[in-house]
Write a protein that holds these residues in place. Structure first.
Motif, PDB file in Angstrom:
ATOM      1  N   ILE A 237       2.904 -16.054 -23.989  1.00 14.69           N
ATOM      2  CA  ILE A 237       3.374 -14.719 -24.393  1.00 14.69           C
ATOM      3  C   ILE A 237       4.719 -14.749 -25.122  1.00 14.69           C
ATOM      4  O   ILE A 237       5.133 -13.737 -25.690  1.00 14.69           O
ATOM      5  N   ARG A 238       5.413 -15.908 -25.080  1.00 17.29           N
ATOM      6  CA  ARG A 238       6.694 -16.087 -25.783  1.00 17.29           C
ATOM      7  C   ARG A 238       7.726 -15.033 -25.389  1.00 17.29           C
ATOM      8  O   ARG A 238       8.510 -14.570 -26.213  1.00 17.29           O
ATOM      9  N   LYS A 239       7.700 -14.633 -24.119  1.00 20.21           N
ATOM     10  CA  LYS A 239       8.704 -13.726 -23.563  1.00 20.21           C
ATOM     11  C   LYS A 239       9.117 -14.255 -22.200  1.00 20.21           C
ATOM     12  O   LYS A 239       8.446 -15.114 -21.625  1.00 20.21           O
ATOM     13  N   ASN A 240      10.235 -13.744 -21.681  1.00 21.02           N
ATOM     14  CA  ASN A 240      10.681 -14.130 -20.345  1.00 21.02           C
ATOM     15  C   ASN A 240       9.542 -13.902 -19.347  1.00 21.02           C
ATOM     16  O   ASN A 240       9.118 -12.764 -19.135  1.00 21.02           O
ATOM     17  N   PRO A 241       9.027 -14.966 -18.717  1.00 20.52           N
ATOM     18  CA  PRO A 241       7.856 -14.806 -17.843  1.00 20.52           C
ATOM     19  C   PRO A 241       8.181 -14.312 -16.438  1.00 20.52           C
ATOM     20  O   PRO A 241       7.290 -13.868 -15.714  1.00 20.52           O
ATOM     21  N   TYR A 242       9.462 -14.404 -16.041  1.00 19.27           N
ATOM     22  CA  TYR A 242       9.790 -14.171 -14.636  1.00 19.27           C
ATOM     23  C   TYR A 242       9.580 -12.740 -14.138  1.00 19.27           C
ATOM     24  O   TYR A 242       9.191 -12.559 -12.967  1.00 19.27           O
ATOM     25  N   PRO A 243       9.791 -11.694 -14.944  1.00 15.81           N
ATOM     26  CA  PRO A 243       9.450 -10.353 -14.434  1.00 15.81           C
ATOM     27  C   PRO A 243       7.985 -10.250 -14.002  1.00 15.81           C
ATOM     28  O   PRO A 243       7.685  -9.696 -12.933  1.00 15.81           O
ATOM     29  N   LEU A 244       7.091 -10.823 -14.802  1.00 18.29           N
ATOM     30  CA  LEU A 244       5.662 -10.791 -14.457  1.00 18.29           C
ATOM     31  C   LEU A 244       5.371 -11.700 -13.267  1.00 18.29           C
ATOM     32  O   LEU A 244       4.623 -11.320 -12.350  1.00 18.29           O
ATOM     33  N   VAL A 245       5.966 -12.887 -13.252  1.00 18.33           N
ATOM     34  CA  VAL A 245       5.756 -13.836 -12.143  1.00 18.33           C
ATOM     35  C   VAL A 245       6.194 -13.216 -10.822  1.00 18.33           C
ATOM     36  O   VAL A 245       5.452 -13.248  -9.821  1.00 18.33           O
ATOM     37  N   PHE A 246       7.406 -12.640 -10.802  1.00 18.38           N
ATOM     38  CA  PHE A 246       7.929 -12.054  -9.561  1.00 18.38           C
ATOM     39  C   PHE A 246       7.142 -10.813  -9.149  1.00 18.38           C
ATOM     40  O   PHE A 246       6.978 -10.541  -7.954  1.00 18.38           O
ATOM     41  N   LYS A 247       6.660 -10.047 -10.115  1.00 21.83           N
ATOM     42  CA  LYS A 247       5.831  -8.877  -9.814  1.00 21.83           C
ATOM     43  C   LYS A 247       4.564  -9.312  -9.088  1.00 21.83           C
ATOM     44  O   LYS A 247       4.166  -8.704  -8.086  1.00 21.83           O
ATOM     45  N   CYS A 248       3.921 -10.360  -9.578  1.00 26.76           N
ATOM     46  CA  CYS A 248       2.683 -10.851  -8.968  1.00 26.76           C
ATOM     47  C   CYS A 248       2.936 -11.431  -7.576  1.00 26.76           C
ATOM     48  O   CYS A 248       2.153 -11.207  -6.645  1.00 26.76           O
ATOM     49  N   ILE A 249       4.032 -12.185  -7.430  1.00 25.53           N
ATOM     50  CA  ILE A 249       4.361 -12.759  -6.118  1.00 25.53           C
ATOM     51  C   ILE A 249       4.670 -11.655  -5.121  1.00 25.53           C
ATOM     52  O   ILE A 249       4.205 -11.672  -3.971  1.00 25.53           O
ATOM     53  N   LYS A 250       5.442 -10.668  -5.576  1.00 23.08           N
ATOM     54  CA  LYS A 250       5.887  -9.585  -4.679  1.00 23.08           C
ATOM     55  C   LYS A 250       4.724  -8.718  -4.217  1.00 23.08           C
ATOM     56  O   LYS A 250       4.615  -8.398  -3.034  1.00 23.08           O
ATOM     57  N   GLU A 251       3.834  -8.338  -5.133  1.00 23.48           N
ATOM     58  CA  GLU A 251       2.807  -7.363  -4.792  1.00 23.48           C
ATOM     59  C   GLU A 251       1.457  -7.981  -4.428  1.00 23.48           C
ATOM     60  O   GLU A 251       0.627  -7.322  -3.825  1.00 23.48           O
ATOM     61  N   SER A 252       1.242  -9.238  -4.791  1.00 25.91           N
ATOM     62  CA  SER A 252      -0.006  -9.908  -4.413  1.00 25.91           C
ATOM     63  C   SER A 252       0.265 -11.040  -3.420  1.00 25.91           C
ATOM     64  O   SER A 252      -0.420 -11.168  -2.407  1.00 25.91           O
ATOM     65  N   GLY A 253       1.292 -11.839  -3.716  1.00 23.13           N
ATOM     66  CA  GLY A 253       1.576 -13.010  -2.890  1.00 23.13           C
ATOM     67  C   GLY A 253       1.943 -12.679  -1.454  1.00 23.13           C
ATOM     68  O   GLY A 253       1.531 -13.390  -0.529  1.00 23.13           O
ATOM     69  N   THR A 255       1.042 -10.081   0.522  1.00 23.41           N
ATOM     70  CA  THR A 255      -0.119  -9.735   1.351  1.00 23.41           C
ATOM     71  C   THR A 255      -1.044 -10.941   1.532  1.00 23.41           C
ATOM     72  O   THR A 255      -1.586 -11.150   2.620  1.00 23.41           O
ATOM     73  N   ALA A 256      -1.208 -11.741   0.479  1.00 20.37           N
ATOM     74  CA  ALA A 256      -2.056 -12.937   0.588  1.00 20.37           C
ATOM     75  C   ALA A 256      -1.479 -13.925   1.604  1.00 20.37           C
ATOM     76  O   ALA A 256      -2.225 -14.608   2.310  1.00 20.37           O
ATOM     77  N   PHE A 257      -0.147 -13.996   1.677  1.00 20.97           N
ATOM     78  CA  PHE A 257       0.521 -14.896   2.633  1.00 20.97           C
ATOM     79  C   PHE A 257       0.077 -14.577   4.059  1.00 20.97           C
ATOM     80  O   PHE A 257      -0.146 -15.482   4.869  1.00 20.97           O
ATOM     81  N   PHE A 258      -0.050 -13.295   4.368  1.00 15.46           N
ATOM     82  CA  PHE A 258      -0.377 -12.904   5.739  1.00 15.46           C
ATOM     83  C   PHE A 258      -1.876 -12.800   5.994  1.00 15.46           C
ATOM     84  O   PHE A 258      -2.336 -13.074   7.110  1.00 15.46           O
ATOM     85  N   THR A 259      -2.661 -12.413   5.002  1.00 15.69           N
ATOM     86  CA  THR A 259      -4.110 -12.347   5.227  1.00 15.69           C
ATOM     87  C   THR A 259      -4.737 -13.733   5.197  1.00 15.69           C
ATOM     88  O   THR A 259      -5.785 -13.959   5.798  1.00 15.69           O
ATOM     89  N   ARG A 260      -4.113 -14.679   4.461  1.00 19.15           N
ATOM     90  CA  ARG A 260      -4.579 -16.057   4.352  1.00 19.15           C
ATOM     91  C   ARG A 260      -6.020 -16.119   3.866  1.00 19.15           C
ATOM     92  O   ARG A 260      -6.789 -16.993   4.274  1.00 19.15           O
ATOM     93  N   SER A 261      -6.382 -15.220   2.970  1.00 23.25           N
ATOM     94  CA  SER A 261      -7.731 -15.218   2.413  1.00 23.25           C
ATOM     95  C   SER A 261      -7.702 -14.657   1.003  1.00 23.25           C
ATOM     96  O   SER A 261      -7.348 -13.499   0.804  1.00 23.25           O
ATOM     97  N   SER A 262      -8.066 -15.491   0.022  1.00 26.35           N
ATOM     98  CA  SER A 262      -8.135 -15.024  -1.361  1.00 26.35           C
ATOM     99  C   SER A 262      -9.177 -13.922  -1.505  1.00 26.35           C
ATOM    100  O   SER A 262      -9.007 -12.985  -2.286  1.00 26.35           O
ATOM    101  N   ALA A 263     -10.268 -14.038  -0.739  1.00 25.63           N
ATOM    102  CA  ALA A 263     -11.322 -13.027  -0.811  1.00 25.63           C
ATOM    103  C   ALA A 263     -10.818 -11.680  -0.309  1.00 25.63           C
ATOM    104  O   ALA A 263     -11.069 -10.640  -0.929  1.00 25.63           O
ATOM    105  N   ALA A 264     -10.086 -11.696   0.816  1.00 27.32           N
ATOM    106  CA  ALA A 264      -9.559 -10.443   1.363  1.00 27.32           C
ATOM    107  C   ALA A 264      -8.524  -9.813   0.443  1.00 27.32           C
ATOM    108  O   ALA A 264      -8.296  -8.605   0.488  1.00 27.32           O
ATOM    109  N   ASN A 265      -7.898 -10.638  -0.408  1.00 27.97           N
ATOM    110  CA  ASN A 265      -6.842 -10.119  -1.287  1.00 27.97           C
ATOM    111  C   ASN A 265      -7.375  -9.571  -2.614  1.00 27.97           C
ATOM    112  O   ASN A 265      -6.609  -9.072  -3.433  1.00 27.97           O
TER     113      ASN A 265
END
Length: 410
Positions: A237-253, A255-265
């Motif tokens: 994307i040739r732009k600073n990737p960290y806003p998108l990376v942190f958004k995904c970790i914060k809002e997906s990562g 919950t996935a950390f605690f459910t421990r299931s990619s399917a449940a997430n």
């Protein structure tokens, strides 16, 4: 009470989840025996996610394919390439880290009753049989490869159906999406119960004996999440990737950390894609597919634990064999089931490359289950958050090539 609930719902979901985590920790440390009933919230939350995810995938994909018009391009090819590259690079990071920081294990027992796949052919064979699974059976067993196959085939068959039929599909799809939002709103309570159960049941003392192994494993996963993934995103994307990376970790990562299931997430990721204003026709396919084949964290686990067994037994390893291990880790990871501990049963397959007997390999799996409270949680967080990350990356890269402005809703 209504005003209180309204104000609570106005707080961002991430902040509400953090409150749930904090309360879960406090209760687990102060009144672990009195508050055992709190674990039911975690069980109900994960159960609700797993219940709604298969039917959500079926209707969303079927609807997206049925209304797809010839000539409209999706980003699925780019997303699949990104999934493959990131999983291979994760295996490379695991192998490299294991050479730089070799770990020896105190082998344990406890996994003898499990049956690992006999080889890479068996893993691929299982995937192929999942594709032709009975649709009812696929829904009952949350076989997402089978669900995706039937959804795509039915969607293709319905492309020439009457508009009224497509409207019914759209209405079902919208209704299930509303149900998903209701379930996601229960995340703070659910995660409070999961945190409480994790601390009371497992504690942290059992992890101390495997501190170095955990450091290598988690270090690799953090390196992939915070260095490898951003580099891949930036190249596209040739732009600073960290806003998108942190958004995904914060809002997906999280919950996935605690459910421990990619399917449940899957429902969580679908909701995040909607927030990012991504193309529904694309993410309705890429997210459930990613939950099955996009397994960077699993590639790290397989390569690091396999090489830990190699170092423990004093086996010498050359560069060509290490490269083969990277490939095997990536392919095996794609065949890992999207449930807690799914990647561990693929370790004996990788160990067979070095002639390590199955009984010793299963002892390594036992070590994996001991450290699973952290290893599997971080692995799932990396796997699941990457599904959204690369779906968004492919769409933003397409916009860049078309000369459109890229706006990341972070």
């Amino acid at each position: 009470m209504k005003n209180l609930i309204h104000k609570w719902n106005q707080v961002s979901l991430v902040k509400r989840i953090l409150v749930g985590i904090f309360i879960g920790i406090i209760l687990a440390l102060t009144i672990p025996n009195t508050a055992e009933w709190i674990t039911i919230f975690g069980t109900l939350f994960v159960g609700a996610l797993k219940a709604v995810a298969p039917i959500l995938v079926l209707f969303l994909v079927m609807h997206a394919i049925s209304k797809h018009r010839s000539g409209n391009r999706t980003n699925m090819k780019s997303i699949l390439v990104l999934y493959g590259i990131s999983t291979f690079l994760a295996g490379f990071v695991g192998v490299l880290a294991s050479f730089i920081f070799p770990v020896s294990l105190s082998l344990t027992t406890g996994a003898e009753d499990l049956t690992p796949p006999g080889g890479i052919v068996e893993v691929i064979q299982t995937l192929l049989f999942n594709i032709v699974d009975n649709p009812i059976n696929a829904l009952l067993n949350a076989n997402y490869i089978g669900i995706l196959t039937w959804a795509i085939l039915l969607g293709l068959a319905l492309r020439k159906a009457a508009d009224s039929t497509k409207n019914v599909l759209a209405n079902f799809s919208d209704a299930i999406s509303v149900l998903v939002k209701w379930v996601i709103n229960l995340a703070p309570l659910g995660i409070m119960g999961l945190v409480f159960e994790a601390i009371v049941t497992n504690g942290l003392s059992a992890l101390l004996d495997y501190g170095k192994l955990l450091l290598v494993l988690l270090g690799c996963m953090f390196f992939v999440a915070l260095v490898i993934n951003p580099i891949i995103v930036f190249i596209n994307i040739r732009k600073n990737p960290y806003p998108l990376v942190f958004k995904c970790i914060k809002e997906s990562g999280i919950t996935a950390f605690f459910t421990r299931s990619s399917a449940a997430n899957i429902p969580i990721n679908m909701n995040l894609c909607e927030k990012l204003d991504l193309d529904k026709d694309t993410y309705s396919v890429s997210i459930p597919l990613g939950a099955t084949i996009n397994m960077a964290g699993a590639a790290v686990t397989i390569s690091v634990l396999t090489l830990a067994a190699v170092h423990t037994l004093g086996i010498q390893i050359d560069i060509p064999t290490a490269v083969i291990l990277m490939v095997v880790s990536a392919i095996s990871a794609a065949g890992a089931s999207g449930v807690a501990g799914g990647s561990l049963l693929l370790i004996p397959l990788a160990c067979s490359l070095f002639g390590i007997p199955n009984d010793i390999a299963m002892q390594v799996v036992g070590v994996g289950f001991i450290i699973g409270v952290l290893q599997d949680s971080c692995e799932t967080a990396l796997n699941s958050s990457s599904d959204v990350l690369y779906t968004a990356t492919a769409e933003y890269a397409k916009k860049r090539r078309e000369g459109k402005e890229i706006i990341i809703n972070a």
